[in-house]
Design an enzyme around this catalytic site. Structure first.
Site, PDB file in Angstrom:
ATOM      1  N   PRO A 198       0.830  -1.207   0.000  1.00  0.00           N
ATOM      2  CG  PRO A 198       0.167  -0.850   2.222  1.00  0.00           C
ATOM      3  CD  PRO A 198       0.908  -1.832   1.336  1.00  0.00           C
ATOM      4  CD  GLU A 199       1.670   6.255  -1.874  1.00  0.00           C
ATOM      5  OE1 GLU A 199       2.350   7.289  -1.917  1.00  0.00           O
ATOM      6  OE2 GLU A 199       1.840   5.305  -2.674  1.00  0.00           O
TER       7      GLU A 199
END
Length: 653
Positions: free
Chosen positions: A521-522
Site C-alpha cells: 500500500p501507499e
C-alpha cells in the site's frame, strides 16, 4: 476623515472649545497643558500606523484560502478523494501536487477531519505568530535600513536574472568516455536467465502499448488506451520516452532506443508557456537525458539536458537562493505549492537537484549549475536543526524553516539519498556531503526509527516532537540507502547499517505480504494493534511504485542473500497477476480487495525504475557496477565524476 476629527476635544479655561473652529475659540491655537500639540498628534498617528501594519502584514502569511476553507470549514472526507494518478509528492502531489519522491511529495488527503482541523488551526497560529515577529522586526528598523534592504534584495535578484539569461555560447567539446559495465553476459543459471528474460518481456509490453496508444504524450492509460498527462510537466511532452531511454539501452532494446532518440531529436521542446514542477522535470527529464548521453554518447542528449537546465535556472531567483517548486517555463516566474506551510519550498524537492546540476556544470563547462546547488548547502548549514533533524519545509524568502514536520518518506526522502550519493559521485571527495548525511542518519536513528512489538523496524514521522507511527511506501527506499552507505560509516558501524537496511527491507516486504494482491500500500501503520497494514482508505492504493524493488536491488548486490531475489520474483508475479492488462500495466486502487480496481495509469517511473531495478536483481553484478555508477532519484544513471573535474573544493573540518 481628517486626522483632527479623530482627536479629543478639550475645554479651555475661558469656556471655549479647542481642537477645531467650534464655539468662540475658532481659529485660535490652543495653549496650556491640556492642548494636544503637533508632536503628540504625530506620535499617535505613528502608533496607529504600526498597529495597521501588524494587522495587515499578518494576512500575507496566512495559508492559502482554498486550503483553509476545505480543511477548516468543510471537513472534507479523505476517503472520498481519488487516489493520485502519478508519483509525488516530497513526494506530494495534490492531484499533481500532493505526491513527491520529492522523491516525491506526500500523496493523498490528511487523516481524519478532526486531525486536519487541528493541523490547520496550528498552522494558522504559527503563521500569525511569525507574521507578528517579522512585522515587529521591520518596525524596529530605521527607514534608511529598510530602504537599503529592499535595494540590496532587488539588486541581487536582478544580477541573478541577468546572469542566468546570458546565452551559452555553444557547448564545449568533451571527450566521450566509453561507459563501464553497460553490457553484461547472460546469467549462468538457466532459471535466473529465464526470469530476467521475463522482465525484459514486461518492458516490451509496457513500451509497445505506450507506443501504440500514447506515443509522444507523457503517460499511458492502459485501460482506456489513450494518453495521460499530469500538470507536473506543463506542456512538455514525452515523459515516458525520456524516462525509459536508459532502461531500453541496458536491456539492449536497440530498435526501441533509436525510436526514442529520434523522437527526442525531432519533438522534445522546452519552449512552452506553462508551469512545471522543477523537481519532477529535473529527476525525469534532465536525469533521463543525462543518463542517455552517458550511455550512448549521442550529442543530442547532452544538448537537450543543458538546454533544459538553463530553463530551470530562474527557479533559483529567490532572496535565499532556495528554489521555487513551480516555474513558468516562458516567463521564468516561480512560486510554491500553496499548501506547503505558508508557501515554503519542500526539502525533498530543492534537495534533489544536486546530482543532476553538478553533471550539467561538468558537461557544459559552466559553473553556474554547481553554484546554485552548493548555495542550497550553504543555507542549510547556517540553520539550526531541531534535534539534528531537517524539517520538510523551508521558506525561500526568509531562509527559515516552516512547520517542524520531519519525514524520511514523502517531502523529505531523496534529500538524504542525494547527500550520500553526492559524496559517492564526487569520487568520495565531497566530505561535507558525507558529514551531513551521517549526522542526519544519526538523528533519524535517535528520533524516528522504532521497532514494533513483533520486531519489525520502521521509520516514523516526526511532527513538532510527536511521532506518527506511519511509514510510507516512499520510505522503503531507505533500506537500500542505509546499506549503500554502510562502508563509509563511522568506525565499527558498517555492519550495523547493513543490518538496518536488511531490517527495513523485511518490514517493507511484510507490507506487501500482508495484502491480498501481494503488492504494498501507499502507507502502512504501526498503531491500534496493527503492524505494516494500511488502515485508511486513502493509503491502500499501489501505483507501480519502485522503492521496495530499489531496496531489494541494493541488498542483493551488497549481500547476495537469495531471499532478495525470491522477494523480487514474488513482486513480478503479483504485477503480472494483478497489474498487467491488455493495454499495458495499471495501478490499483486497493491492494486489499479480492478483485482489481484499476486507476488506469501506467506511470513513466514504472519503466524508468521498477522494471530497471527488477532487471538488475536478476543480472550479474558486472552490469552497471555500483563502484562506477550512481542512480538518481528516478533510477537514471550518472557516472562518478573524476577527481580532476571537481567544480567545488570541499575540505574536511
Amino acid at each position: 476623515m481628517p486626522v483632527g476629527g479623530l482627536l479629543p476635544l478639550f475645554s479651555s479655561p475661558a469656556g471655549g472649545v479647542l481642537g477645531g473652529g467650534l464655539g468662540g475659540g475658532g481659529g485660535r491655537k490652543g495653549s496650556g497643558p491640556a492642548a494636544l500639540r503637533l508632536t503628540e498628534k504625530f506620535v499617535l498617528l505613528l502608533v496607529f500606523s504600526a498597529f495597521i501594519t501588524l494587522c495587515f502584514g499578518a494576512i500575507f502569511f496566512l495559508p492559502d484560502s482554498s486550503k483553509l476553507l476545505s480543511g477548516v470549514l468543510f471537513h472534507s472526507s479523505p476517503a472520498l478523494q481519488p487516489a493520485a494518478d502519478h508519483k509525488p509528492g516530497p513526494g506530494a502531489r495534490a492531484e499533481d501536487a500532493a505526491e513527491g519522491r520529492a522523491r516525491r511529495r506526500e500523496e493523498g488527503a490528511p487523516g481524519d477531519p478532526e486531525a486536519a482541523l487541528e493541523d490547520n488551526l496550528a498552522r494558522i497560529r504559527e503563521n500569525h505568530e511569525r507574521a507578528l515577529r517579522e512585522a515587529k522586526e521591520t518596525l524596529q528598523k530605521l527607514p534608511e535600513e529598510i530602504q537599503r534592504d529592499i535595494l540590496l534584495e532587488k539588486k541581487k535578484v536582478a544580477q541573478d536574472q541577468l546572469r542566468d539569461k546570458a546565452p551559452f555560447r555553444g557547448l564545449p567539446p568533451v571527450d566521450f568516455v566509453p561507459p563501464i559495465g553497460v553490457e553484461s553476459r547472460e546469467p549462468a543459471d538457466a532459471a535466473i536467465r529465464e526470469k530476467r528474460a521475463k522482465i525484459k518481456e514486461m518492458m516490451k509490453h509496457a513500451w509497445n502499448n505506450y507506443k501504440g496508444y500514447a506515443w509522444g504524450l507523457n503517460e499511458l492509460k492502459p485501460i482506456s488506451k489513450g494518453g495521460h498527462s499530469s500538470s507536473l510537466f506543463g506542456n512538455i511532452k514525452g515523459a515516458t520516452i525520456v524516462d525509459a531511454l536508459d532502461t531500453l539501452f541496458i536491456m539492449e532494446m536497440k530498435h526501441e532506443f533509436e525510436e526514442a532518440k529520434s523522437w527526442v531529436e525531432e519533438n522534445l521542446d522546452f519552449n512552452v508557456n506553462a508551469e512545471i514542477s522543477v523537481f519532477e522535470v529535473n529527476i525525469r527529464f534532465v536525469g533521463g537525458l543525462l543518463s542517455a548521453y552517458y550511455l550512448s554518447g549521442e550529442e543530442i542528449f547532452r544538448k537537450k539536458a543543458v538546454e533544459l537546465g538553463v530553463k530551470l535556472l530562474p527557479a533559483f531567483h529567490t532572496p535565499s537562493g532556495i528554489p521555487w517548486a513551480l516555474l513558468n517555463m516562458k516567463s521564468g516566474i516561480g512560486r510554491n505549492w500553496p499548501w506547503a506551510s505558508g508557501g515554503s519550498s519542500i526539502l525533498a524537492e530543492f534537495g534533489t537537484l544536486h546530482l543532476e546540476f553538478m553533471h550539467l556544470s561538468h558537461l557544459s563547462g559552466n559553473p553556474i549549475f554547481a553554484e546554485k546547488v552548493m548555495n542550497i548547502r550553504t543555507v542549510l548549514n547556517k540553520l539550526e536543526k531541531p534535534q539534528g533533524l531537517y524539517p520538510n519545509y523551508l521558506n525561500p524568502s526568509s531562509g527559515q524553516w516552516g512547520q517542524h514536520h520531519v519525514s524520511v518518506g514523502g517531502l523529505g526522502d531523496s534529500f538524504y539519498e542525494y547527500l550520500l550519493k553526492a559524496w559517492l559521485m564526487s569520487d568520495k571527495t565531497d566530505l561535507e556531503a558525507k558529514k551531513m548525511y551521517f549526522d542526519a542518519v544519526q538523528a533519524i536513528e535517535t528520533h524516528l526509527i522504532r521497532k514494533s512489538s513483533s520486531g519489525l523496524t520502521y521509520i516514523a514521522e516526526w511532527k513538532g516532537g510527536l511521532l506518527e507511527h506511519k511509514m510510507g511506501h516512499l520510505t522503503c527506499f531507505a533500506g537500500g540507502m542505509f546499506a549503500l552507505g554502510a562502508d563509509a560509516a563511522p568506525e565499527g558501524m558498517a555492519q550495523h547499517y547493513l543490518e538496518l537496511g536488511a531490517e527495513i527491507a523485511r518490514t517493507c516486504h511484510e507490507s506487501y505480504n500482508r495484502t491480498f494482491m501481494k503488492l504494498g500500500p501507499e502507507a502502512f501503520r504501526f498503531d491500534g494493534g496493527v503492524e505494516a497494514i494500511a488502515t485508511r482508505q486513502n493509503e491502500k492504493y499501489y501505483i507501480l511504485r519502485p522503492e521496495v524493488m530499489e531496496t531489494y536491488m541494493y541488498m542483493w548486490r551488497l549481500t547476495h542473500d537469495p531471499k532478495y531475489r525470491k522477494w523480487a520474483w514474488e513482486a513480478v508475479e503479483a504485477l503480472e497477476n494483478h497489474c498487467r492488462v491488455n493495454g499495458g500495466y495499471s495501478g490499483l486502487r486497493d491492494v486489499y480487495l479480492l478483485h482489481e480496481s484499476y486507476d488506469d495509469v501506467q506511470q513513466s517511473f514504472f519503466l524508468a525504475e521498477t522494471l530497471k531495478y527488477l532487471y538488475l536483481i536478476f543480472s550479474d553484478d558486472d552490469l552497471l557496477p555500483l563502484e562506477h555508477w550512481i542512480f538518481n532519484s528516478e533510477a537514471h544513471l550518472l557516472p562518478i565524476l573524476p577527481k580532476d573535474k571537481k567544480e567545488v573544493e570541499i575540505r574536511e573540518e
